[in-house]
Design an enzyme around this catalytic site. Structure first.
Site, mmCIF file in Angstrom:
data_model
loop_
_atom_site.group_PDB
_atom_site.id
_atom_site.type_symbol
_atom_site.label_atom_id
_atom_site.label_comp_id
_atom_site.label_asym_id
_atom_site.label_seq_id
_atom_site.Cartn_x
_atom_site.Cartn_y
_atom_site.Cartn_z
ATOM 1 N N GLU A 47 24.060 -8.549 -50.250
ATOM 2 C CA GLU A 47 23.448 -8.035 -49.024
ATOM 3 C C GLU A 47 22.903 -6.616 -49.135
ATOM 4 O O GLU A 47 23.034 -5.811 -48.217
ATOM 5 C CB GLU A 47 24.440 -8.113 -47.869
ATOM 6 C CG GLU A 47 24.812 -9.546 -47.521
ATOM 7 C CD GLU A 47 25.586 -9.668 -46.225
ATOM 8 O OE1 GLU A 47 26.304 -8.720 -45.894
ATOM 9 O OE2 GLU A 47 25.454 -10.698 -45.561
ATOM 10 N N GLU A 54 26.143 -17.841 -47.379
ATOM 11 C CA GLU A 54 27.185 -17.632 -46.365
ATOM 12 C C GLU A 54 26.689 -18.140 -45.020
ATOM 13 O O GLU A 54 25.483 -18.086 -44.751
ATOM 14 C CB GLU A 54 27.508 -16.134 -46.184
ATOM 15 C CG GLU A 54 28.253 -15.504 -47.325
ATOM 16 C CD GLU A 54 28.527 -14.013 -47.075
ATOM 17 O OE1 GLU A 54 28.732 -13.617 -45.908
ATOM 18 O OE2 GLU A 54 28.514 -13.258 -48.056
HETATM 19 C C1 GAL Z 1 28.686 -11.036 -44.789
HETATM 20 C C2 GAL Z 1 29.334 -10.435 -46.034
HETATM 21 C C3 GAL Z 1 30.738 -10.952 -46.266
HETATM 22 C C4 GAL Z 1 31.510 -10.964 -44.995
HETATM 23 C C5 GAL Z 1 30.772 -11.797 -43.995
HETATM 24 C C6 GAL Z 1 31.506 -12.007 -42.715
HETATM 25 O O1 GAL Z 1 27.680 -10.243 -44.306
HETATM 26 O O2 GAL Z 1 28.555 -10.696 -47.151
HETATM 27 O O3 GAL Z 1 31.388 -10.189 -47.225
HETATM 28 O O4 GAL Z 1 31.658 -9.675 -44.523
HETATM 29 O O5 GAL Z 1 29.540 -11.186 -43.714
HETATM 30 O O6 GAL Z 1 30.827 -12.937 -41.948
#
Ligand code: GAL
Length: 795
Positions: free
Chosen positions: A382, A454
């Site tokens: 990110e 994710e």
């Molecule tokens: C993302 C991040 C993860 C975690 C996640 C929570 O932005 O890459 O490490 O923080 O959000 O939803």
């Protein structure tokens, strides 16, 4: 040779400690893996482990080591390690997530004592990844992965790299690149042996001696009859390379590999030319109390949980490379891995970037023989675009491993794609919005493959002790996004955030330093959402009912719809022995999931027809009104239902009291007899599993250890014990929060505190060996639920 025992530890490093004659007698005796500070379960901050500590060890130098290479390999030290031997600095290593080797040969004293000192800086140093900003996970400290020692001839095999390709249907080829440590000798040769299978089926191919040129040999090995490594049949082969000087064998190196091809294409991910939708979860490498420091069995266990309990086919090692034991187990299980360089959102200065590039190099050199790894992540998770930096990380990855593609996780749409795969964290779904964005709205190159790395996570933190409605919502969000993953043919797959809850920094989590984003809790106990993943598989029957069937849990007593997460064909529901109705997967709302949830929205069924002698039509109308009263409450009943109610009452000549009786008998059930609900999961016409729900009478403890047999191998061993409070039927008692007293005796020790609480009806403990063998007893005491005992055998 293992090098994990007999270390001395001091949490406060002072330069004097480097001295050979420093008195370390008052220090703590420790074994590796070791965490520099044990933490509470929650409500602590990162200052607990942010300090510089010192580890010392006496090396028993053997006379035969003279003239040889003495190599010490550290698999992981968080986060900056300085190695000294006999007061002299040998090497410094930056970055806590990759291993490194120290050549200590020239520092040894063959006449006197030899002292190894490791200075471990576990602070957040802004000069190295992942540091520079506040990170959503704890980074812990210590020599938290194993250490090993090798004694080699001055010329030895430094690296072996195997890649495979399909030549034709019958024939596969393995390219083996052997690289030596530096040598002047140009006459050296090497040979390899590949073996696999066992017993009579044992397969062996070997080569003649191959000359080494400029310390490198590139060998192509053609093989027929070898089997592909695949997710359902992950066949591994052993490769042994031997190095010769004339007749004399100088060195040997062994590794395991698999014959397989993998490719992300525009329209999907292909393993051995077969398209597979990647369904995975993100995993951190942390555990309660000991942070990152867990030995082999626990690392392997997480891979087993992912494969067998959660039924996924892929895992992302967020946000750094994980233990070799975890990846080894992924190889053995056929679990596909996306691994990435350490980092989180922040990109530092040039020095910082140099460390990051070095970390990419180390990651690829250390993990490139694992068939389970299908993609390298070469962008800081990110982070924003940085073309110069990411051009380099991509170059390093492609050079060191021309066979695998690169990705790089971003939250930006349409960012510069320097990698082969556009990997994106899609947090579009908020419970109402659609599951996922469309590929074409996210990627900057439509012809490039696309992977969702994710989803969910912070969009809906969920504790195992949240109310049922919340836990169900959490599960449904995972179901909706997964449905979208299956729907979108041009999305190669996705990784849910995340496998289990984890300790985190202040800006994240629920104030107690836990991010409750897992489909499991920190002890790997399943939340409801876990069954959404598990139920998509075929191998074993999965059947979970979303509700405890207590109307008092719901506002206004309205349970609403109850969900079955199952891979069964249907669910038959019985109320106190009477059949209500059979329900089927909801293919309307979840068109693409292999096994959509089954919605159970009628607990009256034909009961009124039978018991009240009502005709079918009237019963359906009455149910309609009763369900509406339950949903809206009598004060807020929409006018249309009020009219229906009046109409039915006039038609049937009912009084208000008749309506009230029907409502309390069939819907609210207040003051009625004890109701037992039975849910039968039906597959191929047969009952494959039954769940019964009834008011709790005899709560009890359910205790399950992953093993009762522990074995000291490279280091101490650890067993995981999961604990649940359950009712007579084995249903989890989600609001049981009472304390447990833990006692251990014999050949085992307890990790963490001896008084713990159940949270959301679950908890866990970790048991470790203490260097002795024999029997060990674990006693779990609970005043209300009684005691439980487990007997361990330590070999
Ligand atoms: C993302 C991040 C993860 C975690 C996640 C929570 O932005 O890459 O490490 O923080 O959000 O939803």
């Amino acid at each position: 040779m293992q090098f994990n025992d007999d270390w001395k530890y001091n949490p406060e490093f002072k330069t004097d400690m480097i001295k050979k004659n420093y008195d370390d007698s008052g220090w703590e005796d420790v074994r590796i893996p070791h965490t520099n500070a044990e933490t509470p379960y929650h409500y602590f901050d990162e200052s607990i482990y942010q300090f510089v500590s010192c580890y010392r060890k006496h090396i028993n130098v053997e006379p035969e080591w003279k003239g040889k290479k003495v190599l010490l390999t550290f698999d992981g030290i968080a986060h900056i390690a300085k190695i000294y031997v006999n007061e002299k600095p040998v090497i410094s290593h930056y970055g806590g997530y990759t291993g490194f080797t120290a050549d200590i040969s020239s520092y040894l004293d063959f006449e006197g004592d030899n002292i190894l000192v490791v200075e471990v800086d576990s602070r957040e140093d802004n000069n190295i990844p992942p540091f520079g900003n506040v990170i959503d996970y704890m980074t812990y400290g210590g020599i938290y992965r194993e250490v090993s020692l090798e004694i080699k001839e001055p010329t030895y095999i430094k690296d072996v790299f195997v890649t495979t390709k399909e030549v034709n249907n019958e024939c596969k080829s393995a390219q083996i690149t052997v690289t030596l440590s530096e040598t002047e000798n140009e006459e050296l040769t090497c040979r390899y042996v590949i073996s696999g299978g066992s017993g009579e089926d044992k397969y062996i191919i070997s080569s003649d001696l191959v000359p080494m040129t400029n310390q490198v040999a590139e060998i192509e090995s053609m093989a027929s009859f070898v089997q592909n490594w695949d997710i359902s049949n992950p066949i591994l082969y052993d490769l042994e390379v031997e190095l010769y000087d004339g007749e004399r064998i100088l060195d040997k190196k062994s590794l395991r590999f698999g014959y397989r091809t993998c490719e992300f294409r525009n329209d999907g991910f292909y393993l051995n030319n077969r398209k597979i939708k990647l369904i995975g979860l993100n995993r951190h490498q942390s555990y309660p109390y000991v942070g990152y420091a867990m030995p082999k069995r626990m690392q392997r266990r997480d891979a087993e949980i992912l494969k067998y309990e959660l039924g996924v086919n892929a895992v992302r090692t967020s946000h750094y490379p994980h233990s070799k034991h975890f990846i080894d187990r992924c190889d053995e299980l056929g679990l596909l891995v996306f691994t990435e360089l350490p980092g989180w959102q922040h990109i530092g200065d040039e020095k910082w970037k140099e460390v990051a590039i070095n970390n990419v190099e180390e990651m690829i050199l250390q993990y490139r023989n694992h068939p389970s790894i299908i993609l390298w992540g070469v962008r800081i998770n990110e982070s924003i675009d940085d073309d110069a930096f990411y051009t380099k990380t991509n170059q390093v990855a492609h050079k060191l491993d021309p066979t695998r593609q690169t990705g790089g996780v971003r939250y930006l749409k349409k960012s510069n794609l320097l990698e082969d795969v556009y990997t994106y964290n899609d947090f579009l779904h908020n419970g109402k919005t659609k599951g996922l964005d469309r590929k074409k709205d996210v990627t900057s190159k439509e012809e490039a493959p696309y992977l969702v790395t994710e989803y969910n996570g912070h969009m809906f933190p969920t504790k195992s002790f949240d109310n049922e409605e919340h836990r169900l919502s959490h599960a449904l969000r995972h179901a909706r996004v997964m449905d979208a993953l299956f729907e979108n043919k041009d999305i190669t797959g996705g990784f849910g955030w995340c496998m289990f809850d984890y300790n985190t920094h202040k800006d994240f989590g629920s104030g107690d330093r836990i991010c409750y984003h897992g489909v499991m809790d920190m002890f790997r106990n399943q939340k409801l959402a876990a069954s959404v993943y598990a139920s998509q598989g075929e191998e074993q029957t999965v059947f979970e009912i979303s509700s405890s069937m207590n109307i008092g849990e719901y506002p206004g007593g309205a349970i609403g719809s109850v969900y079955a997460f199952t891979n069964a064909d249907s669910v038959k529901v019985y109320k106190s022995g009477s059949f209500i109705k059979e329900f089927y997967p909801d293919k309307e709302q979840y068109k693409y999931l292999p096994h959509p949830p089954i919605i159970i929205d009628d607990f009256v069924g034909e009961l009124m027809e039978k018991q009240e002698k009502m005709d079918h039509k009237t019963s359906e109308k009455v149910k309609d009104v009763l369900f509406a009263v339950n949903k809206y409450g009598q004060n807020n009943l929409p006018i249309s239902y009020k009219l229906k109610m009046v109409f039915i009452m006039i038609k049937n000549k009912w009084k208000i009291s008749d309506g009230v009786r029907l409502f309390t008998t069939y819907i609210a059930n207040w003051g009625g007899e004890i109701t037992t609900y039975r849910f039968d999961a039906i597959r191929n016409g047969k009952i494959v599993k039954s769940i019964e729900k009834s008011p709790v009478k005899n709560p009890r403890l359910l205790v399950e250890a992953d093993t009762l047999y522990l074995k000291e191998e490279e280091t101490y061993d650890v067993a995981e014990v999961r604990i649940k409070a359950v009712d007579d039927y084995g249903n989890l008692l989600s609001y049981y929060q009472e304390p447990l007293q833990i006692q251990v005796s014999g050949a085992i020790k307890l990790i963490g505190p001896s008084t713990i609480s159940l949270r959301g009806g679950t908890s866990g403990i970790y048991i470790r060996t203490d260097g002795t063998t024999g029997l060990g007893k674990l006693v779990i005491k609970q005043e209300q639920l009684g005691n439980k005992e487990l007997d361990f055998v330590v070999e």
